[in-house]
Design a protein around this motif. Structure first.
Motif, PDB file in Angstrom:
ATOM      1  N   LYS A   5       0.835  -1.201   0.000  1.00  0.00           N
ATOM      2  CA  LYS A   5       0.000   0.000   0.000  1.00  0.00           C
ATOM      3  C   LYS A   5       0.873   1.255   0.000  1.00  0.00           C
ATOM      4  CE  LYS A   5      -2.991   2.638   3.062  1.00  0.00           C
ATOM      5  NZ  LYS A   5      -3.517   2.716   4.412  1.00  0.00           N
ATOM      6  N   PHE A   6       1.886   1.264   0.855  1.00  0.00           N
ATOM      7  CA  PHE A   6       2.739   2.446   0.942  1.00  0.00           C
ATOM      8  C   PHE A   6       3.650   2.571  -0.273  1.00  0.00           C
ATOM      9  CE2 PHE A   6       1.508   2.122   5.427  1.00  0.00           C
ATOM     10  CZ  PHE A   6       0.976   3.386   5.559  1.00  0.00           C
ATOM     11  N   LEU A   7       4.045   1.446  -0.857  1.00  0.00           N
ATOM     12  CA  LEU A   7       4.834   1.523  -2.085  1.00  0.00           C
ATOM     13  C   LEU A   7       4.035   2.206  -3.200  1.00  0.00           C
ATOM     14  CD1 LEU A   7       6.625  -1.931  -2.226  1.00  0.00           C
ATOM     15  CD2 LEU A   7       7.694   0.323  -2.080  1.00  0.00           C
ATOM     16  N   ARG A   8       2.772   1.833  -3.308  1.00  0.00           N
ATOM     17  CA  ARG A   8       1.919   2.452  -4.335  1.00  0.00           C
ATOM     18  C   ARG A   8       1.732   3.945  -4.049  1.00  0.00           C
ATOM     19  NH1 ARG A   8      -1.887  -0.064  -8.173  1.00  0.00           N
ATOM     20  NH2 ARG A   8      -3.079   1.638  -9.039  1.00  0.00           N
ATOM     21  N   LEU A   9       1.467   4.293  -2.796  1.00  0.00           N
ATOM     22  CA  LEU A   9       1.320   5.703  -2.429  1.00  0.00           C
ATOM     23  C   LEU A   9       2.629   6.449  -2.676  1.00  0.00           C
ATOM     24  CD1 LEU A   9      -0.758   5.479   0.880  1.00  0.00           C
ATOM     25  CD2 LEU A   9      -1.576   5.996  -1.431  1.00  0.00           C
ATOM     26  N   TRP A  10       3.751   5.818  -2.355  1.00  0.00           N
ATOM     27  CA  TRP A  10       5.050   6.444  -2.559  1.00  0.00           C
ATOM     28  C   TRP A  10       5.291   6.694  -4.045  1.00  0.00           C
ATOM     29  CZ3 TRP A  10       9.760   5.779  -4.925  1.00  0.00           C
ATOM     30  CH2 TRP A  10      10.791   6.605  -4.462  1.00  0.00           C
ATOM     31  N   ASP A  11       4.958   5.711  -4.878  1.00  0.00           N
ATOM     32  CA  ASP A  11       5.133   5.882  -6.326  1.00  0.00           C
ATOM     33  C   ASP A  11       4.370   7.093  -6.845  1.00  0.00           C
ATOM     34  OD1 ASP A  11       6.833   3.739  -6.702  1.00  0.00           O
ATOM     35  OD2 ASP A  11       5.243   2.346  -7.274  1.00  0.00           O
ATOM     36  N   ILE A  12       3.192   7.314  -6.303  1.00  0.00           N
ATOM     37  CA  ILE A  12       2.328   8.392  -6.780  1.00  0.00           C
ATOM     38  C   ILE A  12       2.692   9.744  -6.165  1.00  0.00           C
ATOM     39  CG2 ILE A  12      -0.057   9.243  -6.815  1.00  0.00           C
ATOM     40  CD1 ILE A  12      -0.901   6.224  -6.824  1.00  0.00           C
ATOM     41  N   TYR A  13       2.889   9.758  -4.858  1.00  0.00           N
ATOM     42  CA  TYR A  13       2.986  11.035  -4.140  1.00  0.00           C
ATOM     43  C   TYR A  13       4.380  11.417  -3.658  1.00  0.00           C
ATOM     44  CZ  TYR A  13      -2.087  10.425  -3.900  1.00  0.00           C
ATOM     45  OH  TYR A  13      -3.416  10.235  -4.205  1.00  0.00           O
ATOM     46  N   SER A  14       5.404  10.598  -3.885  1.00  0.00           N
ATOM     47  CA  SER A  14       6.727  10.927  -3.337  1.00  0.00           C
ATOM     48  C   SER A  14       7.255  12.299  -3.769  1.00  0.00           C
ATOM     49  CB  SER A  14       7.745   9.827  -3.658  1.00  0.00           C
ATOM     50  OG  SER A  14       7.953   9.724  -5.047  1.00  0.00           O
ATOM     51  N   PRO A  15       6.937  12.776  -4.974  1.00  0.00           N
ATOM     52  CA  PRO A  15       7.430  14.119  -5.321  1.00  0.00           C
ATOM     53  C   PRO A  15       6.891  15.223  -4.405  1.00  0.00           C
ATOM     54  CG  PRO A  15       6.792  12.949  -7.305  1.00  0.00           C
ATOM     55  CD  PRO A  15       6.331  12.124  -6.131  1.00  0.00           C
ATOM     56  N   LEU A  16       5.822  14.942  -3.659  1.00  0.00           N
ATOM     57  CA  LEU A  16       5.241  15.939  -2.776  1.00  0.00           C
ATOM     58  C   LEU A  16       5.880  15.942  -1.378  1.00  0.00           C
ATOM     59  CD1 LEU A  16       1.480  15.410  -3.720  1.00  0.00           C
ATOM     60  CD2 LEU A  16       3.079  17.127  -4.617  1.00  0.00           C
ATOM     61  N   LEU A  17       6.710  14.939  -1.098  1.00  0.00           N
ATOM     62  CA  LEU A  17       7.387  14.868   0.195  1.00  0.00           C
ATOM     63  C   LEU A  17       8.570  15.832   0.215  1.00  0.00           C
ATOM     64  CD1 LEU A  17       7.490  10.976   0.663  1.00  0.00           C
ATOM     65  CD2 LEU A  17       5.904  12.588   1.745  1.00  0.00           C
ATOM     66  N   THR A  18       9.068  16.122   1.420  1.00  0.00           N
ATOM     67  CA  THR A  18      10.272  16.949   1.523  1.00  0.00           C
ATOM     68  C   THR A  18      11.453  16.154   0.963  1.00  0.00           C
ATOM     69  OG1 THR A  18      10.938  16.117   3.695  1.00  0.00           O
ATOM     70  CG2 THR A  18       9.386  18.000   3.658  1.00  0.00           C
ATOM     71  N   PRO A  19      12.532  16.826   0.582  1.00  0.00           N
ATOM     72  CA  PRO A  19      13.704  16.084   0.076  1.00  0.00           C
ATOM     73  C   PRO A  19      14.219  15.036   1.064  1.00  0.00           C
ATOM     74  CG  PRO A  19      13.919  18.405  -0.458  1.00  0.00           C
ATOM     75  CD  PRO A  19      12.704  18.277   0.441  1.00  0.00           C
ATOM     76  N   THR A  20      14.234  15.360   2.348  1.00  0.00           N
ATOM     77  CA  THR A  20      14.693  14.403   3.362  1.00  0.00           C
ATOM     78  C   THR A  20      13.750  13.208   3.447  1.00  0.00           C
ATOM     79  OG1 THR A  20      15.740  16.166   4.638  1.00  0.00           O
ATOM     80  CG2 THR A  20      15.263  14.108   5.804  1.00  0.00           C
ATOM     81  N   GLN A  21      12.442  13.461   3.482  1.00  0.00           N
ATOM     82  CA  GLN A  21      11.472  12.363   3.516  1.00  0.00           C
ATOM     83  C   GLN A  21      11.606  11.500   2.265  1.00  0.00           C
ATOM     84  OE1 GLN A  21       7.893  14.740   3.893  1.00  0.00           O
ATOM     85  NE2 GLN A  21       7.542  13.961   5.973  1.00  0.00           N
TER      86      GLN A  21
END
Length: 134
Positions: A5-21
């Protein structure tokens, strides 16, 4: 291994996280490093890594609640799968009942089972470049 679940969310939304996150979640999700390994690589505490990952996961869930892209993509995947399954079964039934159309049914089955990944990537690239405006 990270939760799908988190891999899919990460694939979609990771550009919205901070650089460190983004960096730490990439190390965790894609490089499959442990919290300890990430902490050692970054020169910070395990608690700092754990808090960053927890914060990123919470942020990913919030983005999904607000935007729903993962749900939309998952539903689209399921609709396509159901459509292809139903069309394939119909083609099999039709060919059995109408052997004179076996050649045409074989063409349909070939179309339904085709791999369209490469043309889809090309079209997506054209759309991103603004070339596919038709």
């Amino acid at each position: 291994m990270a939760d799908i679940k988190f891999l899919r969310l990460w694939d979609i939304y990771s550009p919205l996280l901070t650089p460190t996150q983004r960096e730490m979640t990439d190390m965790f999700f894609n490089l499959d490093l442990t919290v300890t390994e990430i902490a050692e690589a970054k020169g910070i505490s395990r608690q700092g890594v754990s808090e960053c990952l927890a914060s990123a996961k919470k942020q990913l869930e919030e983005y999904e609640q607000k935007l729903g892209f993962s749900r939309i993509l998952r539903e689209g995947d399921l609709r396509l799968s159901l459509l292809l399954t139903k069309a394939g079964r119909w083609a099999e039934d039709f060919a059995a009942a109408n052997p004179q159309f076996a050649g045409q049914v074989k063409v349909l089955q070939t179309i339904l089972s085709g791999d369209y990944s490469s043309p889809a990537r090309e079209l997506a690239g054209e759309a991103e470049d603004g070339k596919a405006d038709d």
